[in-house]
Structures are given as structure tokens and as C-alpha cells.
Design an enzyme around this catalytic site. Structure first.
Site, mmCIF file in Angstrom:
data_model
loop_
_atom_site.group_PDB
_atom_site.id
_atom_site.type_symbol
_atom_site.label_atom_id
_atom_site.label_comp_id
_atom_site.label_asym_id
_atom_site.label_seq_id
_atom_site.Cartn_x
_atom_site.Cartn_y
_atom_site.Cartn_z
ATOM 1 N N ALA A 1 71.898 70.312 45.875
ATOM 2 C CA ALA A 1 71.040 72.039 44.702
ATOM 3 C C ALA A 1 70.135 71.266 43.978
ATOM 4 O O ALA A 1 68.742 71.639 44.409
ATOM 5 C CB ALA A 1 71.488 71.209 43.103
ATOM 6 N N HIS B 1 78.968 71.990 49.484
ATOM 7 C CA HIS B 1 77.682 72.201 50.188
ATOM 8 C C HIS B 1 77.777 72.695 50.809
ATOM 9 O O HIS B 1 76.274 72.987 51.716
ATOM 10 C CB HIS B 1 77.060 70.415 50.146
ATOM 11 C CG HIS B 1 77.377 69.600 48.498
ATOM 12 N ND1 HIS B 1 77.034 68.397 49.242
ATOM 13 C CD2 HIS B 1 77.109 69.569 47.755
ATOM 14 C CE1 HIS B 1 76.537 67.351 48.044
ATOM 15 N NE2 HIS B 1 77.285 68.634 47.392
ATOM 16 N N ALA C 1 69.985 78.667 49.539
ATOM 17 C CA ALA C 1 71.076 76.820 50.391
ATOM 18 C C ALA C 1 70.963 77.341 51.444
ATOM 19 O O ALA C 1 71.289 76.353 52.324
ATOM 20 C CB ALA C 1 71.764 76.393 49.501
ATOM 21 N N GLU D 1 71.824 89.325 37.907
ATOM 22 C CA GLU D 1 73.274 88.536 38.664
ATOM 23 C C GLU D 1 74.586 88.616 38.493
ATOM 24 O O GLU D 1 74.655 89.790 36.827
ATOM 25 C CB GLU D 1 72.927 87.035 37.884
ATOM 26 C CG GLU D 1 74.055 86.292 37.143
ATOM 27 C CD GLU D 1 74.616 85.567 39.551
ATOM 28 O OE1 GLU D 1 73.649 85.519 39.340
ATOM 29 O OE2 GLU D 1 76.251 85.524 38.019
ATOM 30 N N ALA D 2 75.676 88.524 38.890
ATOM 31 C CA ALA D 2 76.651 89.283 38.549
ATOM 32 C C ALA D 2 77.421 88.689 36.992
ATOM 33 O O ALA D 2 78.333 88.892 36.807
ATOM 34 C CB ALA D 2 77.896 88.808 39.993
ATOM 35 N N ASN E 1 78.154 72.882 38.907
ATOM 36 C CA ASN E 1 78.622 71.545 40.232
ATOM 37 C C ASN E 1 78.472 70.132 39.191
ATOM 38 O O ASN E 1 79.170 70.374 37.799
ATOM 39 C CB ASN E 1 77.414 71.177 41.139
ATOM 40 C CG ASN E 1 76.042 71.213 40.208
ATOM 41 O OD1 ASN E 1 75.649 70.600 39.653
ATOM 42 N ND2 ASN E 1 74.736 70.882 40.586
ATOM 43 N N THR F 1 71.190 79.066 40.720
ATOM 44 C CA THR F 1 70.167 77.682 41.252
ATOM 45 C C THR F 1 68.577 78.171 41.331
ATOM 46 O O THR F 1 68.179 78.035 41.353
ATOM 47 C CB THR F 1 70.959 76.558 42.371
ATOM 48 O OG1 THR F 1 71.970 77.045 41.763
ATOM 49 C CG2 THR F 1 70.285 75.786 41.952
ATOM 50 N N ALA F 2 68.340 78.597 42.890
ATOM 51 C CA ALA F 2 66.838 78.656 42.991
ATOM 52 C C ALA F 2 66.840 80.011 42.652
ATOM 53 O O ALA F 2 65.448 79.954 42.545
ATOM 54 C CB ALA F 2 66.874 79.332 44.905
HETATM 55 C C1 LIG Z 1 81.848 72.354 41.956
HETATM 56 C C2 LIG Z 1 80.145 71.953 42.822
HETATM 57 C C3 LIG Z 1 79.846 70.814 42.734
HETATM 58 C C4 LIG Z 1 78.694 71.277 43.206
HETATM 59 N N1 LIG Z 1 77.879 68.869 42.846
HETATM 60 C C5 LIG Z 1 77.037 69.871 42.623
HETATM 61 C C6 LIG Z 1 76.254 67.812 42.894
HETATM 62 O O1 LIG Z 1 76.573 66.939 42.149
HETATM 63 N N2 LIG Z 1 75.130 67.893 43.433
HETATM 64 C C7 LIG Z 1 74.497 68.752 44.456
HETATM 65 O O2 LIG Z 1 73.037 67.910 44.179
HETATM 66 N N3 LIG Z 1 75.055 69.810 44.823
HETATM 67 C C8 LIG Z 1 76.074 70.029 44.369
HETATM 68 N N4 LIG Z 1 76.300 70.847 44.107
HETATM 69 C C9 LIG Z 1 75.811 72.268 45.524
HETATM 70 C C10 LIG Z 1 74.987 72.690 44.889
HETATM 71 O O3 LIG Z 1 75.323 72.880 43.705
HETATM 72 C C11 LIG Z 1 74.390 74.114 44.983
HETATM 73 O O4 LIG Z 1 74.284 74.138 46.974
HETATM 74 C C12 LIG Z 1 73.169 75.006 45.439
HETATM 75 O O5 LIG Z 1 73.513 74.885 43.527
HETATM 76 C C13 LIG Z 1 72.923 76.256 45.862
HETATM 77 O O6 LIG Z 1 71.900 76.794 45.190
HETATM 78 P P1 LIG Z 1 72.038 77.940 45.341
HETATM 79 O O7 LIG Z 1 71.094 78.892 45.027
HETATM 80 O O8 LIG Z 1 72.281 78.444 46.959
HETATM 81 O O9 LIG Z 1 73.228 79.160 45.290
HETATM 82 P P2 LIG Z 1 73.805 79.757 43.541
HETATM 83 O O10 LIG Z 1 73.768 78.995 42.534
HETATM 84 O O11 LIG Z 1 75.401 79.973 44.166
HETATM 85 O O12 LIG Z 1 73.445 81.078 43.356
HETATM 86 C C14 LIG Z 1 73.940 82.015 43.836
HETATM 87 C C15 LIG Z 1 73.648 83.262 42.866
HETATM 88 O O13 LIG Z 1 73.968 84.783 43.544
HETATM 89 C C16 LIG Z 1 75.115 85.442 42.394
HETATM 90 N N5 LIG Z 1 75.393 86.515 43.017
HETATM 91 C C17 LIG Z 1 76.584 85.696 44.492
HETATM 92 N N6 LIG Z 1 76.681 87.074 45.022
HETATM 93 C C18 LIG Z 1 76.226 88.161 44.213
HETATM 94 C C19 LIG Z 1 76.026 89.211 43.827
HETATM 95 N N7 LIG Z 1 76.429 90.738 44.733
HETATM 96 N N8 LIG Z 1 75.526 90.184 42.634
HETATM 97 C C20 LIG Z 1 74.749 89.597 41.833
HETATM 98 N N9 LIG Z 1 74.547 88.288 41.665
HETATM 99 C C21 LIG Z 1 75.297 87.520 42.889
HETATM 100 C C22 LIG Z 1 76.077 83.849 41.816
HETATM 101 O O14 LIG Z 1 76.666 84.437 41.170
HETATM 102 C C23 LIG Z 1 75.133 82.962 41.849
HETATM 103 O O15 LIG Z 1 74.517 82.932 40.335
HETATM 104 C C24 LIG Z 1 77.773 71.641 43.703
HETATM 105 C C25 LIG Z 1 78.734 72.989 43.945
HETATM 106 C C26 LIG Z 1 79.811 73.300 43.269
HETATM 107 C C27 LIG Z 1 80.076 75.122 43.672
#
Ligand SMILES: Cc1cc2nc3c(=O)[nH]c(=O)nc-3n(C[C@H](O)[C@H](O)[C@H](O)COP(=O)(O)OP(=O)(O)OC[C@H]3O[C@@H](n4cnc5c(N)ncnc54)[C@H](O)[C@@H]3O)c2cc1C
Ligand SMILES: *[C@@H]1O[C@H](CO)[C@@H](O)[C@H](O)[C@H]1NC(C)=O
Ligand SMILES: *[C@@H]1O[C@H](CO)[C@@H](O)[C@H](O)[C@H]1NC(C)=O
Ligand SMILES: *[C@@H]1O[C@H](CO)[C@@H](O)[C@H](O)[C@H]1NC(C)=O
Ligand SMILES: *[C@@H]1O[C@H](CO)[C@@H](O)[C@H](O)[C@H]1NC(C)=O
Ligand SMILES: CC(=O)N[C@H]1CO[C@H](CO)[C@@H](O)[C@@H]1O
Length: 646
Positions: free
Chosen positions: A628, A583, A616, A97-98, A154, A76-77
Site C-alpha cells: 500500500a 499483494h 500497484a 469508481e465502481a 486492507n 488507493t492510488a
Molecule cells: C485484504 C487485504 C489486506 C492487505 N493488507 C495490506 C497491508 O496490511 N499493508 C499494505 O501495505 N498493503 C496491504 N494490502 C495491499 C494494498 O492494499 C494494495 O496493494 C494497494 O492498496 C493497491 O492499490 P491500487 O491503487 O493498486 O489498487 P486498489 O486500491 O485496488 O484500487 C483500484 C480501484 O479501482 C476500482 N476499479 C477497478 N476496476 C474498475 C472499473 N472497471 N471501473 C471502475 N472502477 C474500478 C476498484 O473498485 C478500486 O477502488 C492488502 C490488500 C488487501 C485486499
């Protein structure tokens, strides 16, 4: 106690027949056919990295030998950073990305299909350790493994928390340099920057505070049932105001139709779709590696992050790539602390337990994990109020409805396939105030009820969110209700005081980390959630929702008798059924070092150089809403902080 992990893929939450996905995929393929493939889009590990241990190639200097920024995780970020950093042509950026791209994956584009990704190869498929506060159950924690991360899998609900949440983020930094930038007044521009709001003809919503030029399109589903309408009216009847927009500087209290990450064609807007456009991917200073798992950050003797190690599979070759300026961790609230620990940054006791050489002792890593927990109350409805018949066709007539829904989706981008089913969101305050008093709360002793610790970010902010859905299921859709028609009111605890940890099971980077959110381990959390469950029951028994329900249907999975139970009985039911709202946050929080912080106000990891966290996990406290949007805004702000520095 662990439920079957390989439950038959009759995933209802997913709420969409396999046929629909197939047809949807065709629709998607057709719609994206026009854009022809030109340059190479995604790379493999061996096309970018140098094999570890191979002296010759470690010292060779190919063109892609080093990048200025290496972003760990393409979630996401990360997609925001990939876009914003590479508009500076002097920055050379690599994303690792994995998972793979979500472009050709119809379940990642059709809103109603979102949970089809869960427990597949597109999911990290995590589970918590047994939760004491939840009858020792191990709870599933889906995390999408794909470009765009969880924004690709999500529930698409758009919400930005309460303005006071950000003021509190700033306050918690206790006057540290740069803290003010995180207060609502400063941060607001990033909440706005990412969005282009697309008004919907049926949903009057003032647009002056909504973003107008951002890459992320938001709007409303092309589908709204009578159940959603009735929910809004019942909320109003018990004193929860109907507000057109729960997401402005005026605050977030009230009930509204759910705004969502959707484009005018009815497709999910993930951050991959929004930020990693073909134009951005074609930039010569950006490369994206897919299918590569980062196992470790490497540091030199001055504790400077100099690059990362990654591999395609457990016993496959390990590669290294160097980072001239920074390694940026964007692996999400579970994997970011995991990678830090594997790399030797974390609580000393945790590192020594697994014999990991200490690069820098940092007690806050993996601590203070916080998540939103949700309890679903299900009620039987009279015929005609159930979305399931569109999405889970049983007889010929219903199959025809399904076919019609697919046609409608393909032609107009509207209809049942554009719903994720959580049609409305209501933000309420139950710890104190008028509604709180109704369910046993009190602001002070004189009011007679129980005075609870105030964990909110301000008096005008919510502690509970209610949602409504014209469907019912258990176990995130893996367990189907064998009743014809039902609806769900979900109660979410927004400001828990329980917090837990992400730790390692072993030093093996391929082993899943231990996730312990410590759900419902404080009296506060259980008390507020029980009040919320009572509110759900009250709503279901208030007109017009009351008339939609069919009180004559008896089924052990239904909750119409919940209101007659004692608090202790409700508590027991909650412990046996509450689940994650997905979350997870705060596991590498921005805070002062002495308060358990992992990053400073510029998101730089304490004690080392060249390492930043953008995802996050840096939230100082979880927002009182969905995570998100705030995560996207954090990344927008981080991009500016980075550009300012170089
Ligand atoms: C089912 C579900 C429903 C949700 N519903 C909502 C909603 O309706 N509204 C809302 O606002 N939020 C919702 N959320 C929460 C929101 O989507 C998350 O808080 C947000 O997207 C997190 O973003 P992030 O960048 O922190 O992590 P992520 O988006 O999880 O990104 C992490 C990335 O790093 C990659 N990664 C991890 N480890 C490694 C590694 N060792 N090597 C290479 N790549 C790696 C992962 O594959 C992933 O692509 C939901 C989440 C889920 C799972
Ligand atoms: C670590 O890397 C930085 C930046 O390249 C460099 O300035 C520093 O001298 C290095 N330290 C050691 C001990 O190699
Ligand atoms: C698409 O929308 C138009 C205009 O609203 C409508 O007339 C038509 O029936 C819709 N098509 C489908 C397949 O739903
Ligand atoms: C709770 O209900 C909502 C709406 O029906 C659904 O999206 C969610 O998956 C349910 N939660 C669980 C744990 O089944
Ligand atoms: C986190 O939980 C611990 C107890 O496990 C508690 O002492 C601490 O105050 C909590 N932190 C917050 C900010 O709620
Ligand atoms: C409370 C809150 O964060 N409100 C935001 C709602 O969304 C607009 C942009 O779409 C922001 O400007 C507000 O700050």
C-alpha cells in the site's frame, strides 16, 4: 476444488461480533455527525456521461462534457491523484469508481473489522484459476470495491519495502530517461511525502526519517498483547534483532511492533479518508462518480486515448466521457490489465482469441503478475493469551469484555477494536547468511547447504517476513477454529520467482478476468518458504513464546508437530494451505518495451498517447514488504510527473 463462496458470515478474521459493528457504526455516525453536508459530493453515471449511441447528446456540449484527466478507478492510488492534481485549478479531473464511499461503512473504519468487507458487495470477490503449485486449489483474491480501494479494506500494516528495492527498480530500466527518479535517493521524498507519523507513548521509535506533514496519519494500534511481546523476545533469542523502525534508509531487517495506518481516534486511514477530504471534494475542478464500472477506453485513429465508456450495470445504458489530456488507469493490478485488454491493448494472441479489435499490440499487458503468498502455522496457547475472547464473545463474561471494548473504542479510540491482530513483523533473510544456513541455506558450495538463486534486491534485504497474531483461523477467517485459545505465526515469501498472468475469460467487461499467479511453481519459492515454516516452528519453541503455548492441546488443525516433519511433508502441507497475502503487483510493469514493459519511466503506456497507469501494477518488481505505502508513493510521484508535463 473450490471452497464454499457463500460461507456463513461468521467471519472471524473479521474477528468482531455483529453487535460490535452495529455499535461501532453508531460511534462512527456520532463522530462524523458534526460535519454537515453542503455541496453535492458524489455523482451517478448519468449525471456526468453522455449516453453512447445518442448522436444529439454525443455532440452536445454541456458544462461537464470533458475533463482534462479521467481517472479510472477511485482506489488507493487514485485518491492521491484526485487530491494532488486538483490543487492546480487549471486541471479539471473526473474519478470513476465502481464502488461507493467508505465514509459511512463502519467495517471500513474500525481496524478490527477489516475483513467484514470480504465477499460482500464491497468486494470484487475474485478467485484464482486452479493453482498447480497449490494442489489445484482455487484461491480467493479479495479486492476492495470502494473509494480508497484496497486501502479501505486492507490489513493496515505500514511498511515501505527495502531501500534497495527501489534502486533495483531504477536499475531494471537500464539507463532509460527518468529511471534515476525511481531509485531510493529520489523516490524517498515520495515515501515520506504522504505520511504524518504520530508517535505512540508506549512505542519508542525515532521519528527523524518519518513523514511529518503528509495527509496519511500512521502510528500504532492502541492494543498489544503479551503474545506480541513474547514474539519479539523469541526473535531476539534466535538472532533476529529488535529494531524500533523497520522502515528507514538503514534498511528493513529485524523484528518490530507493526506500525499502521491509523489515526489518533483509532480509525483506519484509507486514502479516501486522507486525501478525499470534504475540502478537496468541494473543489469545483473535481468530480467523483460512484457505482460506475468502466468497460473500455476509447481511442481515436491516431491511437490517442480520448475518453472512457462506463455503465452502472451489465444491461444498463453505456455512457461516454471525454478526456482532453489523459486517461489515467488506477484500477489495480487485476482490473488495470483487464481494462487494457478489453480496450484492445495487449498480447495479440490474447486479443484475437476474444475477437477484440487491436488498438496496439503490447505483449507485456497482464504478464508477470506477482503476489506474496503466506503460510499460517497455528499453535495452541495457554488461557489468557488469546484476543479472540474480546472479539468473538461466547459467554456472558466475554460479552461484558466485548461491551467494555466497544466503550473503550468509542471513548478513547483504543483497545481490541483497534487491532488488525498482526501485532509484529519480522524481516529475515533465509536464502543465505547466518539465519539461512541454520535452515539449510548457503551462500556458496563451500558452506554445504543448498545454494539458491538470489531473488532479493540486495544483500541486506529480506526474502521472508514473519508475522504474529494472538488469534488463529483458516480461509481468511471464514473458517473458525473450534479450539479455545490459539496463536498464529505467518510466513510470507517476499521475493518469489514464480510469476503469472491476468487474462480475459471473454470479451465481456462484466466477466471476471482469469487470474493465474502461478504460486510456488519454482523450486526456489518452495525451498525458501519451507525454511520460513521451519523458522516459525523454531520461534514457537523458543522462550518466552514456548511457555505461552499449551503443548497438551491436540487438534488436527494445529501445527506443533510440524517441526518433526520432513521437508517433503512440510512442502505438501504448504501446497495444501498457502494463501494470498493480497499483494498482487507488476501486471503492467514499468520496464523497457523489449523486457515486457507496459509503461515507461513516466508511467505512460507504450505505443499510444494520452494514457498513463498509476497503481500497484506498474511496480517493476514486487517490493520486499507491504504494497500500500509504495503504491501511495508511486501516485505522489506520478502527480508531480503529470504536473511537470502540463
Ligand atoms: C485484504 C487485504 C489486506 C492487505 N493488507 C495490506 C497491508 O496490511 N499493508 C499494505 O501495505 N498493503 C496491504 N494490502 C495491499 C494494498 O492494499 C494494495 O496493494 C494497494 O492498496 C493497491 O492499490 P491500487 O491503487 O493498486 O489498487 P486498489 O486500491 O485496488 O484500487 C483500484 C480501484 O479501482 C476500482 N476499479 C477497478 N476496476 C474498475 C472499473 N472497471 N471501473 C471502475 N472502477 C474500478 C476498484 O473498485 C478500486 O477502488 C492488502 C490488500 C488487501 C485486499
Ligand atoms: C486524435 O486526438 C488528438 C488530440 O485531440 C488529435 O490531435 C488528433 O488529430 C486526433 N486524431 C485523429 C485521427 O482524429
Ligand atoms: C479512557 O482512558 C482513560 C485514561 O487513560 C481511562 O481512565 C478510562 O478508563 C478509559 N475509558 C475506557 C472506557 O476505557
Ligand atoms: C493467516 O493468519 C493471519 C493472522 O491470524 C490472518 O490475518 C490471515 O487471514 C490468515 N490467513 C488465512 C488464509 O486465513
Ligand atoms: C516469470 O516466469 C517465467 C516462467 O513462467 C520466467 O521465464 C521468467 O524469468 C519470470 N520472470 C521473472 C522476472 O522472474
Ligand atoms: C526503507 C524505506 O522506505 N524507509 C522509509 C521509511 O519511512 C520514511 C518516511 O516515513 C521514509 O523517509 C523512508 O525512506
Amino acid at each position: 476444488m473450490r471452497r464454499s463462496r457463500t460461507s456463513t458470515k461468521v467471519n472471524t478474521a473479521l474477528a468482531i461480533g455483529a453487535a460490535a459493528v452495529a455499535v461501532g457504526a453508531t460511534a462512527y455516525a456520532l463522530s462524523s455527525k458534526s460535519s454537515s453536508k453542503t455541496a453535492k459530493t458524489f455523482f451517478k453515471a448519468n449525471e456526468i456521461g453522455r449516453p453512447v449511441g445518442d448522436q444529439d447528446s454525443e455532440s452536445s456540449s454541456k458544462d461537464d462534457d470533458e475533463f482534462d484527466f479521467v481517472i479510472v478507478g477511485g482506489g488507493t492510488a487514485a485518491m492521491v491523484l484526485a487530491n494532488r492534481l486538483t490543487d492546480r485549478s487549471d486541471f479539471k479531473v473526473l474519478v470513476i469508481e465502481a464502488g461507493n464511499s467508505g465514509r459511512g461503512v463502519s467495517a471500513a473504519r474500525i481496524p478490527a473489522a477489516f475483513s467484514q468487507l470480504q465477499r460482500t458487495q464491497h468486494d470484487w470477490s475474485y478467485w484464482t484459476v486452479p493453482q498447480k503449485g497449490c494442489n489445484n486449489r482455487e484461491l480467493p483474491w479479495t479486492r476492495t470495491k470502494m473509494l480508497g480501494g484496497c486501502s479501505s479494506g486492507n490489513a493496515l500494516m505500514f511498511h515501505l519495502g527495502a531501500p534497495e528495492d527501489y534502486d533495483k527498480w531504477a536499475r531494471l530500466q537500464k539507463g532509460a530517461d527518468g529511471a534515476e527518479g525511481w531509485a531510493y535517493k529520489g523516490f524517498k521524498k515520495y515515501l515520506q511525502k504522504f505520511e504524518t507519523f504520530v508517535p505512540h507513548p508506549e512505542v519508542p521509535c525515532p521519528t527523524e526519517e518519518r513523514g511529518k506533514t503528509g495527509p496519511v496519519k500512521t502510528g500504532y494500534f492502541g492494543f498489544f498483547t503479551d503474545t506480541g511481546k513474547a514474539f519479539i523476545s523469541s526473535c531476539e533469542a534466535i538472532g533476529i534483532p529488535h529494531v524500533p523502525d523497520v522502515n528507514t534508509s538503514k534498511g528493513t531487517m529485524g523484528v518490530t511492533r507493526t506500525p499502521t495506518y491509523i489515526d489518533p481516534q483509532g480509525r483506519r486511514v484509507s486514502t479516501e479518508a486522507a486525501y478525499l477530504t470534504r475540502e478537496v471534494l468541494a473543489r469545483p475542478n473535481l468530480k467523483v462518480v460512484c457505482g460506475a464500472h468502466v468497460t473500455k477506453i476509447r481511442f481515436n485513429d491516431s491511437k490517442r486515448a480520448v475518453g472512457v465508456e462506463f455503465a452502472e450495470k451489465k444491461d444498463g445504458p453505456v455512457y461516454f466521457i471525454g478526456a482532453r489530456k489523459e486517461v489515467i488507469l488506477s484500477a489495480g493490478a487485476v482490473n488495470t490489465p483487464q481494462i487494457l485488454l478489453l480496450s484492445g491493448i495487449g498480447p495479440e494472441s490474447e486479443l484475437s482469441k476474444h475477437s477484440i479489435p487491436v488498438i496496439h499490440p503490447l505483449p507485456g499487458v497482464g504478464q508477470h503478475l506477482v503476489d506474496h503468498i503466506v503460510f499460517n502455522s497455528s499453535f495452541p496457547t495457554r488461557p489468557g493469551y488469546h484476543t479472540g475472547r474480546f472479539l468473538r464473545p461466547k459467554n456472558a463474561w466475554q460479552k461484558l469484555s466485548m461491551a467494555r471494548a466497544v466503550a473503550q473504542y468509542m471513548i478513547n479510540g483504543t483497545g481490541p477494536l483497534t487491532t488488525h491482530t498482526q501485532e509484529c513483523m519480522a524481516f529475515v533473510r533465509l536464502g543465505d547468511g547466518e539465519l539461512g544456513r541454520k535452515f539449510g541455506g548457503a551462500s556458496d558450495e563451500s558452506e554445504g547447504g543448498e545454494v539458491m538463486e538470489d531473488s532479493t534486491s540486495g544483500k541486506g534485504t529480506p526474502d521472508v517476513e514473519m508475522m504474529v497474531s494472538p488469534l488463529a483461523w483458516r480461509d481468511h477467517g471464514h473458517k473458525i477454529f473450534d479450539i479455545p485459545e490459539a496463536m498464529t505465526i505467518s510466513t510470507t515469501l517476499l521475493r518469489p520467482t514464480s510469476n503469472g498472468t491476468v487474462t480475459l475469460k471473454s470479451a465481456d467487461p462484466w466477466e471476471k478476468p482469469l487470474i493465474d499467479p502461478c504460486y510456488l511453481t519454482t523450486k526456489h519459492d518452495m525451498e525458501i518458504l519451507v525454511r520460513g515454516v521451519r523458522l516459525a516452528h523454531e520461534l514457537a519453541n523458543t522462550e518466552p513464546l514456548k511457555s505461552i503455548l499449551d503443548q497438551s492441546v491436540q487438534h488436527p488443525l494445529l501445527d506443533h508437530a510440524l517441526g518433526t516433519k520432513s521437508n517433503a511433508e512440510i512442502e505438501e502441507i504448504v501446497r495444501s494451505r498457502a494463501e494470498t497475502l493480497y499483494h498482487p503487483s507488476c501486471s503492467a510493469r514499468m520496464a523497457l518495451l523489449e523486457d515486457g514493459g507496459v509503461v515507461d519511466t513516466r508511467l505512460q503506456v507504450y505505443g499510444v498517447q494520452g494514457l498513463r497507469i498509476v497503481d500497484a501494477s506498474v511496480q517493476p518488481e514486487i517490493v520486499s514488504g507491504h504494497t500500500a505505502g509504495p503504491t501511495i508513493a508511486i501516485a505522489e510521484m506520478a502527480a508531480d510527473l503529470i504536473k511537470e508535463e502540463y
